[in-house]
Design an enzyme around this catalytic site. Structure first.
Site, PDB file in Angstrom:
ATOM      1  N   MET A  68     -11.933  -5.869   4.574  1.00 55.23           N
ATOM      2  CA  MET A  68     -11.145  -4.970   5.437  1.00 55.23           C
ATOM      3  C   MET A  68     -10.891  -5.677   6.770  1.00 55.23           C
ATOM      4  SD  MET A  68     -10.502  -2.098   3.823  1.00 55.23           S
ATOM      5  CE  MET A  68      -9.570  -1.508   5.231  1.00 55.23           C
ATOM      6  N   SER A  72       0.839  -1.203   0.000  1.00 50.53           N
ATOM      7  CA  SER A  72       0.000   0.000   0.000  1.00 50.53           C
ATOM      8  C   SER A  72       0.868   1.245   0.000  1.00 50.53           C
ATOM      9  CB  SER A  72      -0.904   0.016   1.229  1.00 50.53           C
ATOM     10  OG  SER A  72      -1.500   1.298   1.328  1.00 50.53           O
ATOM     11  N   HIS A 111      -8.242   1.543  -4.378  1.00 44.54           N
ATOM     12  CA  HIS A 111      -9.275   1.296  -3.349  1.00 44.54           C
ATOM     13  C   HIS A 111      -9.884   2.643  -2.987  1.00 44.54           C
ATOM     14  CE1 HIS A 111      -9.799  -0.001   1.184  1.00 44.54           C
ATOM     15  NE2 HIS A 111     -10.968   0.130   0.569  1.00 44.54           N
ATOM     16  N   MET A 148     -12.190   4.749  -0.929  1.00 44.88           N
ATOM     17  CA  MET A 148     -12.975   4.902   0.304  1.00 44.88           C
ATOM     18  C   MET A 148     -13.669   6.260   0.234  1.00 44.88           C
ATOM     19  SD  MET A 148     -10.041   3.266   2.715  1.00 44.88           S
ATOM     20  CE  MET A 148      -8.814   3.463   1.424  1.00 44.88           C
ATOM     21  N   ASP A 194      -7.066  -6.469   3.548  1.00 45.94           N
ATOM     22  CA  ASP A 194      -6.430  -5.153   3.656  1.00 45.94           C
ATOM     23  C   ASP A 194      -6.506  -4.659   5.096  1.00 45.94           C
ATOM     24  OD1 ASP A 194      -5.497  -2.588   3.274  1.00 45.94           O
ATOM     25  OD2 ASP A 194      -7.150  -1.936   1.986  1.00 45.94           O
ATOM     26  N   HIS A 248      -1.077  -0.991  -4.383  1.00 46.92           N
ATOM     27  CA  HIS A 248      -2.364  -0.646  -3.779  1.00 46.92           C
ATOM     28  C   HIS A 248      -2.390   0.857  -3.491  1.00 46.92           C
ATOM     29  CE1 HIS A 248      -6.032  -1.717  -1.519  1.00 46.92           C
ATOM     30  NE2 HIS A 248      -5.649  -0.819  -0.619  1.00 46.92           N
ATOM     31  N   MET A 280      -9.024   8.351  -0.121  1.00 49.83           N
ATOM     32  CA  MET A 280      -9.914   8.651   1.017  1.00 49.83           C
ATOM     33  C   MET A 280     -10.471  10.063   0.855  1.00 49.83           C
ATOM     34  SD  MET A 280      -7.676   7.102   4.130  1.00 49.83           S
ATOM     35  CE  MET A 280      -6.794   5.544   3.981  1.00 49.83           C
ATOM     36  N   ASP A 313      -4.660   3.954  -1.965  1.00 49.69           N
ATOM     37  CA  ASP A 313      -5.791   4.244  -1.077  1.00 49.69           C
ATOM     38  C   ASP A 313      -6.295   5.664  -1.289  1.00 49.69           C
ATOM     39  OD1 ASP A 313      -6.186   1.835   0.564  1.00 49.69           O
ATOM     40  OD2 ASP A 313      -4.114   2.206   1.183  1.00 49.69           O
TER      41      ASP A 313
HETATM   42  C1  DX5 Z   1      -6.604   1.470   5.366  1.00 48.88           C
HETATM   43  C2  DX5 Z   1      -6.118   1.195   3.972  1.00 48.88           C
HETATM   44  C3  DX5 Z   1      -5.019   0.229   3.898  1.00 48.88           C
HETATM   45  C4  DX5 Z   1      -3.755   0.616   4.622  1.00 48.88           C
HETATM   46  C5  DX5 Z   1      -3.120  -0.644   5.115  1.00 48.88           C
HETATM   47  O1  DX5 Z   1      -7.762   2.207   5.317  1.00 48.88           O
HETATM   48  O2  DX5 Z   1      -7.185   0.712   3.167  1.00 48.88           O
HETATM   49  O3  DX5 Z   1      -4.726  -0.118   2.545  1.00 48.88           O
HETATM   50  O4  DX5 Z   1      -2.830   1.296   3.832  1.00 48.88           O
HETATM   51  O5  DX5 Z   1      -2.032  -0.323   5.893  1.00 48.88           O
HETATM   52  P1  DX5 Z   1      -1.339  -1.393   6.854  1.00 48.88           P
HETATM   53  O6  DX5 Z   1      -0.857  -2.502   5.988  1.00 48.88           O
HETATM   54  O7  DX5 Z   1      -0.255  -0.606   7.488  1.00 48.88           O
HETATM   55  O8  DX5 Z   1      -2.399  -1.847   7.826  1.00 48.88           O
HETATM   56 ZN    ZN Z   2      -6.690  -0.079   1.092  1.00 49.41          ZN
END
Ligand code: DX5
Ligand code: ZN
Length: 220
Positions: A136, A10, A68, A70, A170, A35, A39, A37
């Site tokens: 998740m 990620s 991903h 969110m 994840d 990956h 947000m 993220d």
């Molecule tokens: C959290 C993200 C993850 C995050 C995972 O909301 O969706 O992808 O980056 O990070 P680690 O592997 O550190 O838990």
């Molecule tokens: Zn993620």
């Protein structure tokens, strides 16, 4: 048959000032997917990046972008992330699952994510519309949280339905947790802090892969 193991570091835990450098380095270290993220500060209590950064990543990446989102309004934004270069685009069941159709129509593989507290049963009616399920294993919003083993039964349930697509997990994935996730039936492993926080990214990715492959082999 469960599909092959993929390790997806990620980029949330990468150095945002040196993203191109970290993308190249983590690809050399053995990443299968990257990956990303997204947000929105609304669906989750944090803000990260949007389509311009995905587009910039797409220019330098040689591995598929696993994006991903969110966000509360994936229908409105899905096409923009696909055009920016998402190979797999994953929206949340808790938002607008009808985005799955928009994602496929725009030309990407469609992923559906479920939060730790979300019931998996409604996914059964959507199973033909998704190419990947993302379970998740932390509350979304931040990297570096602890793995929640109670979500693993959802993966077992979906495999028991006969789903042979990718199941990604994840949150809190590390050498100590990846085995249980693989034994449950996950085959795509996101790891942010475990990879980027380690001294040797290649060794960490190799350990994640070997541990997952050993457990998956026992399973199938
Ligand atoms: C959290 C993200 C993850 C995050 C995972 O909301 O969706 O992808 O980056 O990070 P680690 O592997 O550190 O838990
Ligand atoms: Zn993620």
């Amino acid at each position: 048959m469960t599909p092959p193991v993929k390790i997806a570091p990620s980029l949330l835990s990468a150095d945002f000032v040196n993203l191109a450098r970290d993308v190249a380095a983590v690809e050399r270290a053995g990443a299968d997917w990257l990956h990303v993220d997204v947000m929105d500060g609304h669906f989750v209590p944090n803000l990260t990046l949007g389509p311009p950064i995905v587009k910039a990543l797409h220019k330098v990446a040689t591995k598929p972008l696993d994006v991903h989102i969110m966000v509360s309004n994936p229908v409105e934004f899905a096409e923009r992330y696909v055009k920016a270069g998402a190979h797999v685009l994953t929206c949340h069941l808790e938002t607008e699952p009808e985005a799955l159709g928009v994602i496929r129509k725009a030309g990407a593989r469609a992923g559906l994510a479920v939060n730790p507290e979300t019931d998996i049963a409604p996914v059964r009616d959507l199973i033909d519309e998704l190419d990947m399920l993302l379970v998740m294993s932390v509350h979304p919003g931040f990297g570096g949280q602890s793995f929640m083993p109670e979500v693993l039964s959802k993966i077992e349930t979906v495999r028991s339905w006969g789903f042979e697509g990718d199941i990604e997990i994840d949150g809190g994935i590390a050498p100590a947790t990846v085995g249980d996730a693989a034994a449950a039936g996950a085959n795509v492993f996101v790891a942010g802090s475990a990879v980027f926080g380690s001294d040797d990214w290649a060794a960490t990715i190799a350990t994640l892969r070997e541990t997952a492959e050993a457990k998956l082999a026992v399973r199938s």
